[in-house]
Design a protein around this motif. Structure first.
Motif, short mmCIF file in Angstrom:
data_model
loop_
_atom_site.label_atom_id
_atom_site.label_comp_id
_atom_site.label_asym_id
_atom_site.label_seq_id
_atom_site.Cartn_x
_atom_site.Cartn_y
_atom_site.Cartn_z
N THR A 45 0.83 -1.21 0.00
CA THR A 45 0.00 0.00 0.00
C THR A 45 0.86 1.26 0.00
O THR A 45 2.02 1.23 0.43
CB THR A 45 -0.93 0.08 1.24
N SER A 89 -1.60 3.31 -10.67
CA SER A 89 -2.36 2.74 -9.55
C SER A 89 -3.77 3.30 -9.47
O SER A 89 -4.59 2.82 -8.68
CB SER A 89 -1.64 3.02 -8.24
N PHE A 129 -3.85 3.21 -1.21
CA PHE A 129 -3.89 2.61 -2.54
C PHE A 129 -3.06 1.34 -2.57
O PHE A 129 -1.93 1.32 -2.08
CB PHE A 129 -3.35 3.59 -3.60
N HIS A 130 -3.65 0.26 -3.13
CA HIS A 130 -2.86 -0.95 -3.37
C HIS A 130 -1.78 -0.65 -4.40
O HIS A 130 -2.08 -0.04 -5.43
CB HIS A 130 -3.74 -2.07 -3.93
N GLN A 188 -12.29 -0.66 -4.00
CA GLN A 188 -12.05 -0.55 -2.56
C GLN A 188 -12.43 0.83 -2.03
O GLN A 188 -12.96 0.96 -0.91
CB GLN A 188 -10.56 -0.81 -2.29
N ASN A 195 -8.37 -0.68 -6.74
CA ASN A 195 -8.38 0.51 -5.89
C ASN A 195 -9.69 1.27 -5.99
O ASN A 195 -10.22 1.76 -4.99
CB ASN A 195 -7.20 1.42 -6.25
#
Length: 299
Positions: free
Chosen positions: A86, A137, A94-95, A172, A169
């Motif tokens: 992350t 990302s 954010f992944h 999520q 992202n």
């Protein structure tokens, strides 16, 4: 050649922190004490307060083993963000993993500038069409979609890996974003779409300089997201050439740029015939980092 870490006499969390810090210092990591704390806390799953009041507690064997493995990975200059999975951007997690560029704090300035200027240029309730070129990302497009949920946000990337991570992202974080796959603005041009706001943080490092980057950047982050051609300006030339076709009569454009590139890119913007006003914004280090263009819609 990397030294193996001997954990046999490490019993407490404090001892684990000390051992990790010493190891990272030996391996030439720039801020070993800070990184050691981050690694220990990550392995324990603790915030800083709990960590600081629990230093004398025993460290579980599984945590100790995991910490040793992560220290070895860090000694090979693997970025912490990939190890943790992350990176925070604009206050949201954010992944990240290999295949996408790790979001940088400087890029928050680009997002902040666009939001502020859009608020000045359009009524607050107007639904604007936004295109983010180079998804990565998803830091830019998702942040904009979260901050302005009534806007219509699209993003384009050539990399299926990056698009997949950005979709995760968006899901999520509850962001509504349209994902397009293609080369820069081509999908938008093919569909004859026009936008109110165009934003991009494209590859801008000159090809010859990519191999001179720190190991943790050049060995782990995707070259596709770094290499901007001979002078670093390849993507900007293509983006600016497309501005007259892409922009609505009144429009806003924002690019993140590399060091010493701002004036060249500002000239490309103005020379495109699609932009009336250009401004350069510096980052917190005083480096010209963002170029903003406005198409005023006034003839």
């Amino acid at each position: 050649m990397h030294t193996q870490l001997d954990w046999s006499n490490v019993v407490t969390i404090r001892e684990a922190l000390s051992r990790a810090s010493s190891f990272l210092r030996e391996q030439g990591v720039a801020d070993p004490a800070f990184e050691a704390e981050l690694l220990v806390r990550h392995c324990l799953g603790w915030d800083r307060t709990r960590f600081l009041i629990s230093m004398g507690e025993p460290i579980p064997a599984k945590v100790r083993e995991r910490l040793a493995a992560l220290c070895q990975r860090r000694s090979r200059r693997e970025p912490l963000q990939y190890m943790f999975g992350t990176q925070e951007f604009y206050g949201r997690p954010f992944h990240v993993r290999p295949g996408v560029l790790i979001p940088r704090p400087e890029t928050e300035i680009l997002v902040e500038q666009l939001l502020q200027r859009a608020d000045q240029a359009w009524p607050a309730n107007q639904s604007l069409h936004v295109a983010d070129i180079g998804t990565g990302s998803g830091a830019i497009c998702i942040t904009i979609a979260c901050e302005r949920p009534h806007w219509q946000v699209s993003t384009v990337d050539l990399s299926p890996d990056a698009t997949a991570i950005a979709r995760e992202n968006a899901e999520q974080l509850g962001a509504k974003v349209r994902f397009l796959q293609g080369d820069l603005v081509e999908p938008l041009l093919e569909a004859r779409e026009q936008v109110d706001i165009l934003v991009s943080n494209p590859p801008y490092i000159p090809s010859r300089d990519v191999d001179e980057l720190d190991d943790e950047v050049k060995a782990y982050e995707p070259r596709l997201a770094l290499d901007g051609g001979d002078d670093g300006l390849d993507c900007y030339r293509r983006l600016c050439a497309a501005l007259p076709s892409l922009l609505k009569q009144k429009a806003l454009v924002g690019f993140e740029v590399g060091i010493h590139q701002a004036h060249d890119i500002a000239a490309l913007m103005k020379g495109s015939g699609g932009i009336d006003q250009v401004e350069i914004v510096a980052d917190l280090a005083g480096i010209d980092r963002v170029v903003i263009g406005m198409r005023t819609g006034q003839k």
